[in-house]
Write a protein that holds these residues in place. Sequence first.
Motif, PDB file in Angstrom:
ATOM      1  N   GLY A   1       9.234   8.080  19.691  1.00 36.68           N
ATOM      2  CA  GLY A   1       8.083   8.057  18.798  1.00 36.68           C
ATOM      3  C   GLY A   1       8.199   8.932  17.565  1.00 36.68           C
ATOM      4  N   LYS A   2       9.414   9.259  17.149  1.00 36.00           N
ATOM      5  CA  LYS A   2       9.583  10.123  15.970  1.00 36.00           C
ATOM      6  C   LYS A   2       9.022   9.456  14.711  1.00 36.00           C
ATOM      7  CE  LYS A   2      14.039  10.304  16.542  1.00 36.00           C
ATOM      8  NZ  LYS A   2      14.069   9.452  17.763  1.00 36.00           N
ATOM      9  N   ASP A   3       9.380   8.199  14.499  1.00 37.06           N
ATOM     10  CA  ASP A   3       8.885   7.476  13.318  1.00 37.06           C
ATOM     11  C   ASP A   3       7.365   7.316  13.375  1.00 37.06           C
ATOM     12  OD1 ASP A   3      11.457   7.162  12.312  1.00 37.06           O
ATOM     13  OD2 ASP A   3      11.740   5.211  13.259  1.00 37.06           O
ATOM     14  N   SER A   4       6.872   6.921  14.525  1.00 36.09           N
ATOM     15  CA  SER A   4       5.449   6.675  14.683  1.00 36.09           C
ATOM     16  C   SER A   4       4.641   7.951  14.474  1.00 36.09           C
ATOM     17  CB  SER A   4       5.175   6.094  16.070  1.00 36.09           C
ATOM     18  OG  SER A   4       3.790   5.926  16.289  1.00 36.09           O
ATOM     19  N   ALA A   5       5.087   9.047  15.033  1.00 34.20           N
ATOM     20  CA  ALA A   5       4.368  10.316  14.882  1.00 34.20           C
ATOM     21  C   ALA A   5       4.329  10.737  13.418  1.00 34.20           C
ATOM     22  CB  ALA A   5       5.022  11.393  15.735  1.00 34.20           C
ATOM     23  N   THR A   6       5.461  10.574  12.729  1.00 33.91           N
ATOM     24  CA  THR A   6       5.509  10.923  11.308  1.00 33.91           C
ATOM     25  C   THR A   6       4.519  10.089  10.518  1.00 33.91           C
ATOM     26  OG1 THR A   6       7.863  11.521  11.488  1.00 33.91           O
ATOM     27  CG2 THR A   6       7.010  11.049   9.277  1.00 33.91           C
ATOM     28  N   ARG A   7       4.524   8.800  10.758  1.00 34.09           N
ATOM     29  CA  ARG A   7       3.639   7.897  10.023  1.00 34.09           C
ATOM     30  C   ARG A   7       2.172   8.201  10.303  1.00 34.09           C
ATOM     31  NH1 ARG A   7       5.634   3.817  11.924  1.00 34.09           N
ATOM     32  NH2 ARG A   7       4.115   3.222  13.520  1.00 34.09           N
ATOM     33  N   LYS A   8       1.818   8.396  11.563  1.00 30.28           N
ATOM     34  CA  LYS A   8       0.429   8.611  11.930  1.00 30.28           C
ATOM     35  C   LYS A   8      -0.103   9.957  11.413  1.00 30.28           C
ATOM     36  CE  LYS A   8      -0.698   4.958  14.428  1.00 30.28           C
ATOM     37  NZ  LYS A   8      -1.872   4.094  14.108  1.00 30.28           N
ATOM     38  N   VAL A   9       0.682  10.999  11.587  1.00 31.66           N
ATOM     39  CA  VAL A   9       0.209  12.335  11.240  1.00 31.66           C
ATOM     40  C   VAL A   9       0.113  12.535   9.731  1.00 31.66           C
ATOM     41  CG1 VAL A   9       0.790  14.803  11.329  1.00 31.66           C
ATOM     42  CG2 VAL A   9       0.981  13.391  13.391  1.00 31.66           C
TER      43      VAL A   9
END
Length: 267
Positions: A69-77
């Motif tokens: 979830g590295k990409d997803s966390a970056t995008r969401k946060v």
Amino acid sequence: MPKTHELTPGAPIKMADLISDGAHFCDDREQAEKEFLALRERLVALEPKLYADASRSLLVIFQAMDAGGKDSATRKVFTGVNPQGVRVVSFKQPTEEELAHDFLWRIHKQTPRRGKIVVFNRSQYEDVLVVRVEKLAPKSVWQARFEQINQFEEMLTAAGTRILKFYLHISKDEQKERFQSRLDEPSKNWKFSPDDLAKRAQWDDYQDAYEDVLKRCTTPWAPWHVIPADRKWYRNLAVCRTIVDALETMDLRYPEPTWKPGEYKID
């Protein structure tokens, strides 16, 4: 609460004991998502203050197993944060030029200047993770890198860079589900590679490598945060809490003008 998942330097770590399910810490998803949105608004407001203050910088490091979830966390946060103030760097396989230098050369030149936020998707830790598991260098080489990384991070901290290191911890079962969704959903096919299965077969080896990383590179100046990441909504909340708290404690200030506003008039 922002320090809930922060590791203590010198404390024993066992990967098997680490919790990957955020419901253990919060069972109210609706409330968690509301808090996350409020925190993200605060992050959006704090970023220009960091930029204007220009005395500190923030380096956010995400590490995880594949599909963690590295990409997803970056995008969401970081959604909504001024893109001029945030830069994301993804570290892939080193180039020929990068391999001709020390392993930290490519890392150092990507660190944030004062007033900026930089997010590392993978990082210097690949050189004690992938290099170790794939046997790309002898043990004597990658073993020495733990202390070299600690010293590097201490130097960055002394120079005014706050370092937040997040290990997004997912279970093996959760990784299986995420890989399967990449196979089942055509819009996600591009995210899957047959190499992912080879890495999955090395799960235990990577867990051993991460255990050493968390033990040996949790320092007073740059501790690791182990974020339960099976539930994405909790992952986002825990990461955002920690980032906002770090910026709040920097005591950032807008600079005082060197001129007197009352002396000027706009016609």
